[in-house]
Design an enzyme around this catalytic site. Structure first.
Site, mmCIF file in Angstrom:
data_model
loop_
_atom_site.group_PDB
_atom_site.id
_atom_site.type_symbol
_atom_site.label_atom_id
_atom_site.label_comp_id
_atom_site.label_asym_id
_atom_site.label_seq_id
_atom_site.Cartn_x
_atom_site.Cartn_y
_atom_site.Cartn_z
ATOM 1 N N TYR A 41 0.870 -1.182 0.000
ATOM 2 C CA TYR A 41 0.000 0.000 0.000
ATOM 3 C C TYR A 41 0.903 1.226 0.000
ATOM 4 O O TYR A 41 1.308 1.736 1.045
ATOM 5 C CB TYR A 41 -0.915 0.016 1.234
ATOM 6 C CG TYR A 41 -1.997 -1.036 1.254
ATOM 7 C CD1 TYR A 41 -2.377 -1.716 0.099
ATOM 8 C CD2 TYR A 41 -2.662 -1.346 2.428
ATOM 9 C CE1 TYR A 41 -3.372 -2.684 0.120
ATOM 10 C CE2 TYR A 41 -3.667 -2.315 2.461
ATOM 11 C CZ TYR A 41 -4.003 -2.979 1.303
ATOM 12 O OH TYR A 41 -4.986 -3.947 1.335
ATOM 13 N N PHE A 97 -13.799 -3.947 0.963
ATOM 14 C CA PHE A 97 -14.734 -3.294 0.036
ATOM 15 C C PHE A 97 -16.171 -3.346 0.564
ATOM 16 O O PHE A 97 -17.128 -3.385 -0.217
ATOM 17 C CB PHE A 97 -14.685 -3.906 -1.364
ATOM 18 C CG PHE A 97 -13.394 -3.688 -2.115
ATOM 19 C CD1 PHE A 97 -12.542 -2.636 -1.786
ATOM 20 C CD2 PHE A 97 -13.019 -4.515 -3.164
ATOM 21 C CE1 PHE A 97 -11.349 -2.435 -2.478
ATOM 22 C CE2 PHE A 97 -11.850 -4.317 -3.865
ATOM 23 C CZ PHE A 97 -11.011 -3.283 -3.523
ATOM 24 N N GLY A 122 -18.192 -1.717 -2.106
ATOM 25 C CA GLY A 122 -19.050 -2.680 -2.792
ATOM 26 C C GLY A 122 -18.534 -2.992 -4.173
ATOM 27 O O GLY A 122 -17.348 -3.248 -4.380
HETATM 28 N N1 LIG Z 1 -7.246 -8.519 1.114
HETATM 29 C C1 LIG Z 1 -7.391 -7.776 0.032
HETATM 30 O O1 LIG Z 1 -7.197 -8.219 -1.074
HETATM 31 C C2 LIG Z 1 -7.828 -6.347 0.175
HETATM 32 C C3 LIG Z 1 -8.227 -5.652 -0.977
HETATM 33 C C4 LIG Z 1 -8.648 -4.325 -0.832
HETATM 34 C C5 LIG Z 1 -8.643 -3.731 0.406
HETATM 35 N N2 LIG Z 1 -8.235 -4.423 1.511
HETATM 36 C C6 LIG Z 1 -8.257 -3.805 2.851
HETATM 37 O O2 LIG Z 1 -9.620 -3.527 3.154
HETATM 38 C C7 LIG Z 1 -9.754 -2.155 3.534
HETATM 39 C C8 LIG Z 1 -11.137 -1.677 3.108
HETATM 40 O O3 LIG Z 1 -11.190 -1.622 1.707
HETATM 41 P P1 LIG Z 1 -11.245 -0.223 0.943
HETATM 42 O O4 LIG Z 1 -10.603 0.824 1.763
HETATM 43 O O5 LIG Z 1 -10.712 -0.438 -0.411
HETATM 44 O O6 LIG Z 1 -12.789 -0.038 0.719
HETATM 45 P P2 LIG Z 1 -14.030 0.407 1.641
HETATM 46 O O7 LIG Z 1 -13.633 0.530 3.055
HETATM 47 O O8 LIG Z 1 -15.123 -0.485 1.255
HETATM 48 O O9 LIG Z 1 -14.357 1.815 1.008
HETATM 49 C C9 LIG Z 1 -13.404 2.813 0.926
HETATM 50 C C10 LIG Z 1 -13.918 3.834 -0.047
HETATM 51 O O10 LIG Z 1 -15.105 4.405 0.493
HETATM 52 C C11 LIG Z 1 -14.872 5.771 0.844
HETATM 53 N N3 LIG Z 1 -15.420 5.926 2.179
HETATM 54 C C12 LIG Z 1 -14.927 5.422 3.342
HETATM 55 N N4 LIG Z 1 -15.722 5.759 4.376
HETATM 56 C C13 LIG Z 1 -16.744 6.485 3.854
HETATM 57 C C14 LIG Z 1 -17.865 7.115 4.413
HETATM 58 N N5 LIG Z 1 -18.128 7.059 5.737
HETATM 59 N N6 LIG Z 1 -18.704 7.784 3.590
HETATM 60 C C15 LIG Z 1 -18.490 7.842 2.269
HETATM 61 N N7 LIG Z 1 -17.418 7.255 1.669
HETATM 62 C C16 LIG Z 1 -16.548 6.583 2.458
HETATM 63 C C17 LIG Z 1 -13.387 5.988 0.764
HETATM 64 O O11 LIG Z 1 -13.075 7.276 0.289
HETATM 65 P P3 LIG Z 1 -12.532 8.430 1.302
HETATM 66 O O12 LIG Z 1 -11.076 8.169 1.517
HETATM 67 O O13 LIG Z 1 -12.830 9.672 0.567
HETATM 68 O O14 LIG Z 1 -13.325 8.297 2.565
HETATM 69 C C18 LIG Z 1 -12.959 4.957 -0.280
HETATM 70 O O15 LIG Z 1 -13.186 5.459 -1.581
HETATM 71 C C19 LIG Z 1 -8.597 -1.468 2.814
HETATM 72 O O16 LIG Z 1 -8.295 -0.200 3.372
HETATM 73 C C20 LIG Z 1 -7.509 -2.492 2.960
HETATM 74 O O17 LIG Z 1 -6.890 -2.368 4.239
HETATM 75 C C21 LIG Z 1 -7.839 -5.737 1.407
#
Ligand SMILES: NC(=O)c1ccc[n+]([C@@H]2O[C@H](COP(=O)([O-])OP(=O)(O)OC[C@H]3O[C@@H](n4cnc5c(N)ncnc54)[C@H](OP(=O)(O)O)[C@@H]3O)[C@@H](O)[C@H]2O)c1
Length: 299
Positions: free
Chosen positions: A72, A220, A224
């Protein structure tokens, strides 16, 4: 140990959804994903001070589980380096979970899945960046090119036995992979893509994890179907309707829905936005009715 954040006081909002044990480590079910810390939505490097402030605020809000990875990073920011800068010396109750398997070259281009004998180097890279001598939890993140995970997971089990890793998890897996891993070493968590409207290859895996006392950690959950691009897929009218009824946001309803899928489900929402962080932690107190869960796709 005194933390860099001076964490104190009774406010532990991230505990509102309860706790779960990752091996011998107890964590609040609302955690934090560090993937979004290193870059803005347009790909430009994030503001360092803002990212550090988000991490420290997460600690103040009671978050004690952070998901990260050495891969990351953006041209100027590394999630692990930001975590180290913001939080070391680390609070005793903080559990940092990293993942290995995939990798990026220094320019940020994805590499193939690491060979089993390369996983030690990936673990050591995390240790150096985080400034630690062992990692609390390490997930083997499987890429589709890997069928059996036995050799890779066996290599991590060796690193666990050597004291570099305390607990192991697996990511992007199905029930067959879980069964394979548990014959090699204990698995404390499974991290898969999961959320409202997200199709999964193995819908029974969440329940299997619960039956075996293994945490299920969706990624996600907010984004989503938008995935790495973030929220912005087709508007989900039902989510918005439920959100309005609670005076909540769609993102909060998405998080609450995952948490209500079982006491072993942990949230790791990712954000670089302090307001979104606070909203995500507050989602731990949101309770959806059985009817709402059903309308949103729950049982
Ligand atoms: N194991 C794997 O393969 C894998 C893959 C992907 C991710 N991950 C892990 O899972 C975590 C979660 O996934 P993610 O961060 O990609 O997706 P997420 O938590 O589902 O969504 C993050 C997205 O939503 C926005 N967001 C977050 N909180 C919000 C809120 N309260 N209101 C409106 N928008 C919001 C964020 O933008 P803003 O920054 O503008 O809030 C970002 O665009 C990652 O941070 C990572 O640590 C693991």
């Amino acid at each position: 140990m005194t933390s860099a954040t001076g964490r104190a006081g009774p406010a532990s909002n991230a505990a509102a959804a309860g706790t779960w044990k990752l091996g011998d480590r107890s964590v609040n079910r609302i955690g934090f994903g560090a993937m979004r810390l290193t870059a803005n939505a347009d790909g430009t490097p994030s503001d360092r001070d803002r990212a550090i402030a988000v991490l420290r605020r997460a600690m103040d809000l009671g978050v004690n589980h952070i998901d990260t990875a050495a891969f990351y990073f953006s041209p100027l920011r590394s999630a692990n380096e930001l975590i180290n800068r913001a939080l070391a010396p680390y609070p005793d109750d903080l559990v940092i979970t990293s993942k290995v398997g995939p990798g990026k070259d220094p320019s940020g281009h994805w590499l193939d899945m690491a060979r089993p004998d390369q996983l030690r180097g990936q673990v050591e890279e995390n240790l150096r960046q985080l400034g630690r001598d062992h990692l609390d939890v390490v997930n083997l993140r499987r890429l589709p090119s890997v069928g059996s995970i036995a050799e890779h997971f066996g290599a991590l089990a060796d690193l666990r036995a050597a004291g570099l890793i305390r607990h192991l998890g697996i990511s992007a897996v199905n029930g067959g992979h879980l069964a394979e891993a548990t014959t090699i070493a204990p698995v404390v968590c499974v991290q898969n893509r999961y959320g409202i409207g997200v199709r999964t290859d193995d819908p029974g895996l969440l329940r299997t994890c619960g039956e075996q006392g293994i945490a299920f950690v969706p990624f996600f959950a907010i984004a989503g179907e938008g995935g790495a691009a973030g929220p912005g897929g087709p508007a989900d009218q039902e989510v918005r309707t439920v959100a309005r009824a609670h005076g909540a946001t769609a993102a909060q309803v998405r998080l609450a829905w995952t948490l209500q899928r079982g006491p072993h489900v942990l949230a790791i929402p990712g954000t670089g936005n302090p307001d979104h962080l606070a909203a995500n932690v507050a989602a731990g107190a949101l309770r959806l009715s059985a009817d709402e869960m059903h309308r949103l796709g729950g049982e």
